[in-house]
Design a protein around this motif. Structure first.
Motif, mmCIF file in Angstrom:
data_model
loop_
_atom_site.group_PDB
_atom_site.id
_atom_site.type_symbol
_atom_site.label_atom_id
_atom_site.label_comp_id
_atom_site.label_asym_id
_atom_site.label_seq_id
_atom_site.Cartn_x
_atom_site.Cartn_y
_atom_site.Cartn_z
ATOM 1 N N VAL A 171 0.850 -1.194 0.000
ATOM 2 C CA VAL A 171 0.000 0.000 0.000
ATOM 3 C C VAL A 171 0.885 1.243 0.000
ATOM 4 C CG1 VAL A 171 -1.748 1.332 1.256
ATOM 5 C CG2 VAL A 171 -1.841 -1.175 1.261
ATOM 6 N N TRP A 172 0.568 2.160 -0.899
ATOM 7 C CA TRP A 172 1.214 3.471 -0.939
ATOM 8 C C TRP A 172 0.126 4.511 -0.696
ATOM 9 C CZ3 TRP A 172 5.909 5.832 -1.274
ATOM 10 C CH2 TRP A 172 5.950 7.154 -1.701
ATOM 11 N N ASP A 173 0.242 5.260 0.385
ATOM 12 C CA ASP A 173 -0.783 6.239 0.762
ATOM 13 C C ASP A 173 -0.059 7.517 1.180
ATOM 14 O OD1 ASP A 173 -2.955 7.648 1.609
ATOM 15 O OD2 ASP A 173 -3.582 6.224 3.149
ATOM 16 N N ARG A 174 0.064 8.443 0.256
ATOM 17 C CA ARG A 174 0.885 9.627 0.502
ATOM 18 C C ARG A 174 0.297 10.820 -0.254
ATOM 19 N NH1 ARG A 174 6.185 9.889 2.526
ATOM 20 N NH2 ARG A 174 7.469 11.639 1.836
ATOM 21 N N SER A 175 0.445 11.995 0.292
ATOM 22 C CA SER A 175 -0.021 13.210 -0.379
ATOM 23 C C SER A 175 1.110 13.816 -1.196
ATOM 24 C CB SER A 175 -0.539 14.222 0.642
ATOM 25 O OG SER A 175 0.483 14.572 1.564
ATOM 26 N N PHE A 176 0.742 14.357 -2.355
ATOM 27 C CA PHE A 176 1.702 14.978 -3.269
ATOM 28 C C PHE A 176 1.411 16.471 -3.368
ATOM 29 C CE2 PHE A 176 2.137 10.819 -5.888
ATOM 30 C CZ PHE A 176 3.003 10.316 -4.941
ATOM 31 N N GLY A 177 2.447 17.274 -3.288
ATOM 32 C CA GLY A 177 2.286 18.718 -3.423
ATOM 33 C C GLY A 177 2.793 19.253 -4.740
ATOM 34 N N ARG A 178 3.613 18.458 -5.437
ATOM 35 C CA ARG A 178 4.161 18.932 -6.712
ATOM 36 C C ARG A 178 3.189 18.657 -7.851
ATOM 37 N NH1 ARG A 178 10.562 19.156 -6.879
ATOM 38 N NH2 ARG A 178 10.992 19.296 -4.653
ATOM 39 N N LEU A 179 3.481 19.280 -8.986
ATOM 40 C CA LEU A 179 2.591 19.155 -10.138
ATOM 41 C C LEU A 179 2.672 17.766 -10.757
ATOM 42 C CD1 LEU A 179 0.710 20.382 -12.303
ATOM 43 C CD2 LEU A 179 2.779 21.115 -13.518
ATOM 44 N N ARG A 180 3.893 17.282 -11.006
ATOM 45 C CA ARG A 180 4.072 16.010 -11.707
ATOM 46 C C ARG A 180 4.786 15.025 -10.786
ATOM 47 N NH1 ARG A 180 4.211 19.827 -15.970
ATOM 48 N NH2 ARG A 180 6.306 20.528 -15.435
ATOM 49 N N ASN A 181 4.141 13.892 -10.548
ATOM 50 C CA ASN A 181 4.627 12.910 -9.591
ATOM 51 C C ASN A 181 4.616 11.524 -10.221
ATOM 52 O OD1 ASN A 181 4.271 14.757 -6.934
ATOM 53 N ND2 ASN A 181 2.471 14.981 -8.248
ATOM 54 N N ILE A 200 -0.710 13.693 -11.996
ATOM 55 C CA ILE A 200 -0.631 15.153 -12.092
ATOM 56 C C ILE A 200 -1.508 15.760 -11.004
ATOM 57 C CG2 ILE A 200 -1.218 17.170 -13.492
ATOM 58 C CD1 ILE A 200 -0.459 15.647 -15.941
ATOM 59 N N ASN A 201 -0.945 16.722 -10.295
ATOM 60 C CA ASN A 201 -1.700 17.454 -9.280
ATOM 61 C C ASN A 201 -1.892 18.893 -9.757
ATOM 62 O OD1 ASN A 201 -2.803 18.622 -7.005
ATOM 63 N ND2 ASN A 201 -0.869 18.719 -5.883
ATOM 64 N N PRO A 202 -3.051 19.221 -10.330
ATOM 65 C CA PRO A 202 -3.264 20.569 -10.862
ATOM 66 C C PRO A 202 -3.681 21.581 -9.804
ATOM 67 C CG PRO A 202 -5.213 19.244 -11.259
ATOM 68 C CD PRO A 202 -4.218 18.351 -10.544
ATOM 69 N N ARG A 203 -3.788 21.136 -8.544
ATOM 70 C CA ARG A 203 -4.289 21.997 -7.482
ATOM 71 C C ARG A 203 -3.163 22.811 -6.854
ATOM 72 N NH1 ARG A 203 -7.809 17.636 -4.138
ATOM 73 N NH2 ARG A 203 -6.910 18.866 -2.461
ATOM 74 N N ASN A 204 -3.565 23.820 -6.075
ATOM 75 C CA ASN A 204 -2.597 24.645 -5.353
ATOM 76 C C ASN A 204 -2.244 24.060 -3.995
ATOM 77 O OD1 ASN A 204 -2.397 26.622 -7.365
ATOM 78 N ND2 ASN A 204 -4.238 27.649 -6.637
ATOM 79 N N ASP A 205 -2.874 22.941 -3.645
ATOM 80 C CA ASP A 205 -2.556 22.278 -2.394
ATOM 81 C C ASP A 205 -2.163 20.833 -2.704
ATOM 82 O OD1 ASP A 205 -4.962 21.282 -3.158
ATOM 83 O OD2 ASP A 205 -6.022 21.699 -1.299
ATOM 84 N N GLU A 206 -2.177 19.987 -1.688
ATOM 85 C CA GLU A 206 -1.742 18.611 -1.879
ATOM 86 C C GLU A 206 -2.904 17.720 -2.311
ATOM 87 O OE1 GLU A 206 0.053 17.482 1.809
ATOM 88 O OE2 GLU A 206 1.956 18.458 1.322
#
Length: 225
Positions: free
Chosen positions: A163-173, A205-211
């Protein structure tokens, strides 16, 4: 008379259109002798996670950073709370030179009055990379940092699945599964690819301004007889 009227209308429309153009376009002839490039392009928005054996709770991280502050002597990578870092590797991408690094605590950083640039705790782990030389005004320095993080709370096993359960803050992960594992579940939109070496890559891809939270599960491939 009709020809003259069309000519007048055309001139007026041209004047209105020209008035709406950006000043840089209107003065293009004068700008041809000027250098519009005041800063080199930089890319700080990608990060790669290569998952190691799930029993180890470890993953290898790689990301690039462009130092842009005149006089800077270090780059500080503040390790996320709950993770423990080891085996850093810092490279100057402009020269290919290996850079000196050290792992310090938040307390040590405060005692040495290092410009970390964010709020830290005494037990915060920080990877400090020493630049090859203080950054001169008007220049930039690209570096690449690799490190191994261990975080049992975000990378663990559940039965026969990882299991991988992690928040991303960058745009491309990008998350790459360990060799021999395949994806069984994913709670986020992503691009899934099989790499030339057979490992599975998950690109988010994280297009948001947060995580954004990324939750995935994977299972070991059966060993063929």
């Amino acid at each position: 008379m009709k020809v003259l009227r069309l000519f007048v209308v055309g001139v007026v429309c041209s004047m209105v259109w020209a008035s709406r153009l950006p000043q840089g376009v209107l003065t293009r002839g004068n700008a041809q002798n000027q250098n519009p490039l005041t800063e080199r392009a930089y890319q700080d928005r990608e990060i790669l996670y290569e998952l190691q054996s799930p029993e180890s709770h470890a993953f290898r991280i790689a990301h690039d950073y462009t130092v842009r502050t005149a006089g800077a002597q270090y780059y500080f990578n503040v390790v996320r709370a709950g993770s423990h870092v080891s085996d850093p590797d810092s490279i100057d991408l402009d020269s290919g030179e290996k850079l000196k690094w050290e792992i310090i605590s938040g307390k040590q950083a405060a005692e040495r009055k290092l410009p970390i640039g964010e709020t830290i705790k005494d037990d915060t782990e920080i990877v400090a990379t020493y630049l090859a030389r203080p950054l001169a005004a008007g220049t930039t320095n690209r570096i690449r940092l690799k490190e191994t993080d261990v975080d049992p709370k975000s990378y663990y096993t559940d039965g026969d699945e990882l299991v991988w359960d992690r928040s991303f803050g960058r745009l491309r992960n990008t998350v790459v599964l360990p060799a021999g594992w395949y994806l069984t579940g994913l709670a986020s939109p992503a691009t899934i690819e099989t790499l030339p070496d057979g490992r599975v890559s998950i690109y988010v891809i994280n297009p948001r301004n947060d995580e954004v939270r990324v939750y995935l599960r994977a299972r070991r491939r059966p060993i063929s007889k």
